[in-house]
Design an enzyme around this catalytic site. Structure first.
Site, PDB file in Angstrom:
ATOM      1  N   GLU A 199      -7.911   1.922 -12.995  1.00 38.37           N
ATOM      2  CA  GLU A 199      -7.085   3.158 -12.637  1.00 38.37           C
ATOM      3  C   GLU A 199      -6.021   3.450 -13.315  1.00 38.37           C
ATOM      4  O   GLU A 199      -5.811   4.805 -13.766  1.00 38.37           O
ATOM      5  CB  GLU A 199      -6.650   2.794 -11.096  1.00 38.37           C
ATOM      6  CG  GLU A 199      -7.681   2.641 -10.112  1.00 38.37           C
ATOM      7  CD  GLU A 199      -7.450   2.164  -8.771  1.00 38.37           C
ATOM      8  OE1 GLU A 199      -8.485   2.479  -7.848  1.00 38.37           O
ATOM      9  OE2 GLU A 199      -6.453   1.597  -8.580  1.00 38.37           O
ATOM     10  N   HIS A 232     -27.453  21.759   0.441  1.00 43.29           N
ATOM     11  CA  HIS A 232     -27.546  22.379  -1.175  1.00 43.29           C
ATOM     12  C   HIS A 232     -26.533  23.410  -1.259  1.00 43.29           C
ATOM     13  O   HIS A 232     -26.540  24.315  -0.508  1.00 43.29           O
ATOM     14  CB  HIS A 232     -28.969  22.659  -1.526  1.00 43.29           C
ATOM     15  CG  HIS A 232     -29.071  23.136  -2.915  1.00 43.29           C
ATOM     16  ND1 HIS A 232     -29.160  22.300  -3.905  1.00 43.29           N
ATOM     17  CD2 HIS A 232     -29.284  24.416  -3.371  1.00 43.29           C
ATOM     18  CE1 HIS A 232     -29.176  22.874  -5.144  1.00 43.29           C
ATOM     19  NE2 HIS A 232     -29.295  24.358  -4.538  1.00 43.29           N
ATOM     20  N   TYR A 270      -9.604  -3.381 -10.754  1.00 42.70           N
ATOM     21  CA  TYR A 270      -9.638  -1.802 -10.173  1.00 42.70           C
ATOM     22  C   TYR A 270      -8.366  -1.369 -10.565  1.00 42.70           C
ATOM     23  O   TYR A 270      -7.958  -0.347 -11.150  1.00 42.70           O
ATOM     24  CB  TYR A 270      -9.996  -1.694  -8.831  1.00 42.70           C
ATOM     25  CG  TYR A 270      -8.795  -2.343  -7.888  1.00 42.70           C
ATOM     26  CD1 TYR A 270      -7.650  -1.677  -7.732  1.00 42.70           C
ATOM     27  CD2 TYR A 270      -8.896  -3.895  -7.448  1.00 42.70           C
ATOM     28  CE1 TYR A 270      -6.799  -2.105  -6.641  1.00 42.70           C
ATOM     29  CE2 TYR A 270      -7.934  -4.222  -6.643  1.00 42.70           C
ATOM     30  CZ  TYR A 270      -6.706  -3.299  -6.083  1.00 42.70           C
ATOM     31  OH  TYR A 270      -5.755  -3.870  -5.408  1.00 42.70           O
ATOM     32  N   GLU A 323     -26.216  15.464  -2.006  1.00 42.22           N
ATOM     33  CA  GLU A 323     -27.614  15.811  -1.523  1.00 42.22           C
ATOM     34  C   GLU A 323     -28.460  14.590  -2.303  1.00 42.22           C
ATOM     35  O   GLU A 323     -29.528  14.306  -1.800  1.00 42.22           O
ATOM     36  CB  GLU A 323     -27.977  17.161  -1.684  1.00 42.22           C
ATOM     37  CG  GLU A 323     -27.870  17.593  -3.234  1.00 42.22           C
ATOM     38  CD  GLU A 323     -28.655  19.027  -3.268  1.00 42.22           C
ATOM     39  OE1 GLU A 323     -29.456  19.342  -2.874  1.00 42.22           O
ATOM     40  OE2 GLU A 323     -28.000  19.889  -4.007  1.00 42.22           O
ATOM     41  N   LYS A 338      -0.187   5.368  -6.087  1.00 38.66           N
ATOM     42  CA  LYS A 338      -1.101   5.456  -7.297  1.00 38.66           C
ATOM     43  C   LYS A 338      -2.068   6.251  -7.035  1.00 38.66           C
ATOM     44  O   LYS A 338      -2.585   7.174  -7.942  1.00 38.66           O
ATOM     45  CB  LYS A 338      -1.969   3.973  -7.234  1.00 38.66           C
ATOM     46  CG  LYS A 338      -2.957   3.844  -8.376  1.00 38.66           C
ATOM     47  CD  LYS A 338      -3.458   2.512  -8.068  1.00 38.66           C
ATOM     48  CE  LYS A 338      -4.218   2.292  -6.873  1.00 38.66           C
ATOM     49  NZ  LYS A 338      -4.993   1.112  -6.651  1.00 38.66           N
ATOM     50  N   CYS A 379       0.901  -1.127  -0.111  1.00 35.29           N
ATOM     51  CA  CYS A 379       0.118  -0.038   0.190  1.00 35.29           C
ATOM     52  C   CYS A 379       0.884   1.255   0.106  1.00 35.29           C
ATOM     53  O   CYS A 379       0.534   2.280  -0.737  1.00 35.29           O
ATOM     54  CB  CYS A 379      -0.878   0.143   1.339  1.00 35.29           C
ATOM     55  SG  CYS A 379      -2.068   1.468   1.211  1.00 35.29           S
ATOM     56  N   CYS A 388      -1.560   1.752  -3.107  1.00 37.26           N
ATOM     57  CA  CYS A 388      -2.629   2.666  -3.091  1.00 37.26           C
ATOM     58  C   CYS A 388      -2.032   4.201  -2.772  1.00 37.26           C
ATOM     59  O   CYS A 388      -2.537   5.186  -3.580  1.00 37.26           O
ATOM     60  CB  CYS A 388      -3.871   2.185  -2.111  1.00 37.26           C
ATOM     61  SG  CYS A 388      -3.166   1.536  -0.430  1.00 37.26           S
TER      62      CYS A 388
END
Length: 449
Positions: free
Chosen positions: A183, A438, A179, A443, A52, A44, A49
């Site tokens: 990616e 908002h 993934y 939302e 990356k 990682c 991760c």
């Protein structure tokens, strides 16, 4: 702690799970050593991760700089310099490795920077020839990229090497549909590469909700990323100038400057000597463990990707913590694997938690779905037609929200909070009762009717 062994705990592998288990066990008073043959931090931090995600940030500027003009900024034509980003990312990786090392040393964990193998239920041999013993051994060696076998496969690289490239290739072929493949497809495309994704099936991101992954495919195709489905590699030829000619089933050969394998990861158990202690390995190479992370050898445990349960860094950390709490903290703890959120940092990113629609229909029978298909406000003014998609999967009988799936800007950031609601078992009416914040993209989660 027992004095019959050199250590109370010897950990093999200084990735996320191993580091957490080591540090916490030492804090409980255990004498701990951790062996790492590469760099402290594991996949990682060092080659996964973290670097990356930094490349993903860098890639986003390609569109952000274009969009800025629509927001009134006079942005000149910009030139991207890969070496600057690459070197800064590697510097950050080195900094993090230093922090991980300092954290272990601060907790009096001995760091052994060499390869370690198991020689029995309590025995470890280091590559230097030194032999030590431990009351408990923890295997936390993670997983390693899978490279397909076919003529010329040696001309390809994996994600491990992608962070060290000398330059951005003009033409990239990426093998895989998961993934990592999607990616890096987004990253290289934003850096200006011509990207082709080769997948042996006709499905990308298996395990994610079908509508969400279909939306990513649609957007990727619109951006100019090419996909070859149901294609197998036959052979790869390398020319004298370094270019590759990639032969596939069902289509013409592809000329490329780089072939990146993103075809999955397998548990890193090869040549660890686990058989000497009677540790069972399954047919995928993973250490077989029980709910307390214990292997078939009572003194040997395993956490993280090497167990092939859930290959996610936060899960490895939870498992390392649970191991330390249970074995050395007198606080029996087990990891709850239900409702684990996950994300793909593609362009745009997607994220999901809980049951997909198909999973829910198979498990629950009666299911309701609510969706919001919209353009983010920023995309509207920027003149981008890219649309976001949010989806709630609801139990038709109880109205409990059993899954949330989304694709769009900042989807992973939004989903982390939304995952709490799914984990807590909230119902659709409780989402409806929340006043919308908002104007935000988030939302939409409380406006679906």
């Amino acid at each position: 702690m027992s004095e019959a062994y050199d250590y109370d705990l010897f950990v093999i592998g200084a990735g996320s799970g191993g580091v957490r288990a080591s540090r916490v066990s030492a804090a409980y008073g255990a004498k701990v050593a951790i062996a790492e043959e590469h760099k402290v931090g594991g996949t990682c931090v060092i080659r996964g991760c973290v670097p990356k995600k930094l490349l993903v940030f860098g890639a986003h500027f390609a569109e952000d700089l274009q969009d800025a003009r629509r927001f009134g900024w006079e942005v000149p034509d910009c030139k991207f310099d890969w070496a600057t980003l690459r070197d800064n990312v590697l510097d950050e990786v080195a900094r993090l490795e230093g922090l991980y090392t300092e954290n272990l040393e601060r907790h009096s964990v001995e760091i052994v920077k060499e390869r370690a193998t198991v020689t029995g239920p309590h025995g470890i041999t280091l590559s230097s020839g030194r032999k030590v013993t431990a009351r408990k051994i923890l295997i936390a060696t993670g997983a390693t990229p899978v490279i397909p076998e076919f003529p010329g496969a040696e001309h390809g690289i994996t994600s491990n090497e992608a962070f060290h490239l000398e330059r951005v290739p003009q033409r990239v072929v990426i093998a895989g549909g998961g993934y990592i493949a999607n990616e890096f497809a987004g990253i290289f495309h934003q850096f200006g590469s011509q990207v082709t994704v080769v997948n042996r099936s006709d499905v990308i991101l298996r395990g994610y909700d079908e509508q969400i992954r279909d939306r990513l495919l649609q957007i990727s195709l619109t951006k100019g990323i090419d996909f070859k489905f149901n294609a197998q590699f036959k052979k790869v030829e390398k020319a004298e100038d370094g270019t590759l000619r990639i032969h596939l089933t069902g289509c013409d050969p592809i000329e490329a400057d780089l072939l990146l394998f993103a075809t999955g990861r397998r548990p890193h158990t090869e040549d660890l000597g686990l058989e000497s202690a009677g540790v069972e390995i399954d047919n995928k190479g993973a250490v077989v463990v029980d709910a307390d992370n214990r292997s078939t050898c009572p003194s040997i445990y395993a956490v993280g990707d090497v167990t092939n349960r859930v290959q996610l860094t936060p899960v490895a950390i939870r498992e390392g913590q649970a191991f330390a709490d249970t074995i050395f903290g007198d606080k029996p703890t087990r990891v709850d694997y239900d409702c684990i959120p996950s994300a793909v940092f593609s362009h745009p990113p997607l994220a999901g938690v809980g049951l997909t629609e198909s999973e829910a229909r198979n498990k629950l029978g009666s299911v309701k779905t609510y969706t919001s298909d919209f353009r983010a406000m920023k995309n509207v003014l920027a003149g981008r037609n890219e649309r976001s998609l949010y989806k709630l999967v609801v139990d038709g009988e109880t109205e409990q929200v059993v899954g949330i799936h989304m694709i769009g800007p900042d989807a992973p950031e939004i989903l982390q909070a939304a995952a709490i609601a799914v984990k807590a078992g909230l119902r659709k009416e409780q989402f409806d009762a929340v006043v919308a914040l908002h104007p935000t993209m988030a939302e939409e989660l409380v406006l679906m009717r």
